[in-house]
Design a protein around this motif. Sequence first.
Motif, PDB file in Angstrom:
ATOM      1  N   ALA A  45       0.832  -1.208   0.000  1.00 15.50           N
ATOM      2  CA  ALA A  45       0.000   0.000   0.000  1.00 15.50           C
ATOM      3  C   ALA A  45       0.864   1.255   0.000  1.00 15.50           C
ATOM      4  O   ALA A  45       0.588   2.213  -0.734  1.00 15.50           O
ATOM      5  N   ASN A  46       1.916   1.253   0.807  1.00 18.83           N
ATOM      6  CA  ASN A  46       2.781   2.427   0.869  1.00 18.83           C
ATOM      7  C   ASN A  46       3.660   2.556  -0.369  1.00 18.83           C
ATOM      8  O   ASN A  46       3.957   3.669  -0.799  1.00 18.83           O
ATOM      9  N   PHE A  47       4.066   1.426  -0.964  1.00 17.60           N
ATOM     10  CA  PHE A  47       4.832   1.538  -2.208  1.00 17.60           C
ATOM     11  C   PHE A  47       3.964   2.151  -3.300  1.00 17.60           C
ATOM     12  O   PHE A  47       4.424   2.963  -4.099  1.00 17.60           O
ATOM     13  N   ARG A  48       2.724   1.765  -3.316  1.00 19.15           N
ATOM     14  CA  ARG A  48       1.785   2.349  -4.279  1.00 19.15           C
ATOM     15  C   ARG A  48       1.694   3.862  -4.096  1.00 19.15           C
ATOM     16  O   ARG A  48       1.619   4.618  -5.061  1.00 19.15           O
ATOM     17  N   ALA A  49       1.725   4.322  -2.854  1.00 14.99           N
ATOM     18  CA  ALA A  49       1.660   5.761  -2.550  1.00 14.99           C
ATOM     19  C   ALA A  49       2.911   6.490  -3.024  1.00 14.99           C
ATOM     20  O   ALA A  49       2.853   7.700  -3.297  1.00 14.99           O
ATOM     21  N   VAL A  50       4.034   5.784  -3.117  1.00 12.57           N
ATOM     22  CA  VAL A  50       5.273   6.401  -3.605  1.00 12.57           C
ATOM     23  C   VAL A  50       5.049   7.011  -4.984  1.00 12.57           C
ATOM     24  O   VAL A  50       5.550   8.099  -5.285  1.00 12.57           O
ATOM     25  N   GLY A  51       4.262   6.350  -5.803  1.00 11.54           N
ATOM     26  CA  GLY A  51       3.975   6.837  -7.150  1.00 11.54           C
ATOM     27  C   GLY A  51       3.172   8.129  -7.176  1.00 11.54           C
ATOM     28  O   GLY A  51       3.095   8.792  -8.208  1.00 11.54           O
ATOM     29  N   ARG A  52       2.594   8.497  -6.063  1.00 13.69           N
ATOM     30  CA  ARG A  52       1.809   9.731  -5.980  1.00 13.69           C
ATOM     31  C   ARG A  52       2.529  10.822  -5.181  1.00 13.69           C
ATOM     32  O   ARG A  52       1.911  11.799  -4.766  1.00 13.69           O
ATOM     33  N   ALA A  53       3.825  10.652  -4.982  1.00 19.57           N
ATOM     34  CA  ALA A  53       4.595  11.644  -4.226  1.00 19.57           C
ATOM     35  C   ALA A  53       4.541  12.994  -4.924  1.00 19.57           C
ATOM     36  O   ALA A  53       4.565  13.084  -6.157  1.00 19.57           O
ATOM     37  N   SER A  55       6.696  15.588  -4.226  1.00 18.55           N
ATOM     38  CA  SER A  55       8.018  16.202  -4.307  1.00 18.55           C
ATOM     39  C   SER A  55       9.064  15.129  -4.040  1.00 18.55           C
ATOM     40  O   SER A  55       8.715  14.014  -3.638  1.00 18.55           O
ATOM     41  N   ARG A  56      10.333  15.479  -4.231  1.00 20.64           N
ATOM     42  CA  ARG A  56      11.391  14.513  -3.935  1.00 20.64           C
ATOM     43  C   ARG A  56      11.391  14.177  -2.440  1.00 20.64           C
ATOM     44  O   ARG A  56      11.565  13.026  -2.055  1.00 20.64           O
ATOM     45  N   ALA A  57      11.193  15.188  -1.595  1.00 20.81           N
ATOM     46  CA  ALA A  57      11.149  14.944  -0.146  1.00 20.81           C
ATOM     47  C   ALA A  57       9.993  14.007   0.212  1.00 20.81           C
ATOM     48  O   ALA A  57      10.154  13.097   1.043  1.00 20.81           O
ATOM     49  N   ASP A  58       8.844  14.210  -0.409  1.00 20.18           N
ATOM     50  CA  ASP A  58       7.685  13.347  -0.170  1.00 20.18           C
ATOM     51  C   ASP A  58       7.974  11.929  -0.675  1.00 20.18           C
ATOM     52  O   ASP A  58       7.639  10.946  -0.014  1.00 20.18           O
ATOM     53  N   PHE A  59       8.621  11.824  -1.833  1.00 20.03           N
ATOM     54  CA  PHE A  59       9.010  10.545  -2.412  1.00 20.03           C
ATOM     55  C   PHE A  59       9.918   9.781  -1.440  1.00 20.03           C
ATOM     56  O   PHE A  59       9.689   8.604  -1.140  1.00 20.03           O
ATOM     57  N   ILE A  60      10.927  10.475  -0.912  1.00 15.44           N
ATOM     58  CA  ILE A  60      11.862   9.862   0.023  1.00 15.44           C
ATOM     59  C   ILE A  60      11.142   9.442   1.296  1.00 15.44           C
ATOM     60  O   ILE A  60      11.345   8.327   1.805  1.00 15.44           O
TER      61      ILE A  60
END
Length: 117
Positions: A45-53, A55-60
């Motif tokens: 579920a959280n990896f899926r959310a990575v795709g919706r980051a 910003s770079r900070a949000d992605f990290i």
Amino acid sequence: MKQDMNLRTKQFAIDVWLLCSKIPHSREYTNYVNQLLRSSSSVGANFRAVGRAKSRADFINKLKIVEEEADESQFFLELILKVNSNPELVVEIERLIKEINEIIAIVVSSLKTARTS
């Protein structure tokens, strides 16, 4: 690669669910199984959310959550492996530990790349 990881993390959650369905229902196992089910599904579920980051900070930050949940899944798989009394489950648990180790390695590598970009 993102699509592969989405599928891989989802399949990991499914495989953990299938494993947990084979673990005896007892007071001793209940807490470990519940924690493992939560953390393993949270990886996907959280990896899926990575795709919706946004910003770079949000992605990290989102990737770090995936790493933490994957590490927690690994911990509970290792605990269950140690206390498991069913030798037929050993191969399956060891395969899942190997899979989560590989997922963690990919996530850590992605974090290093994201931090240096």
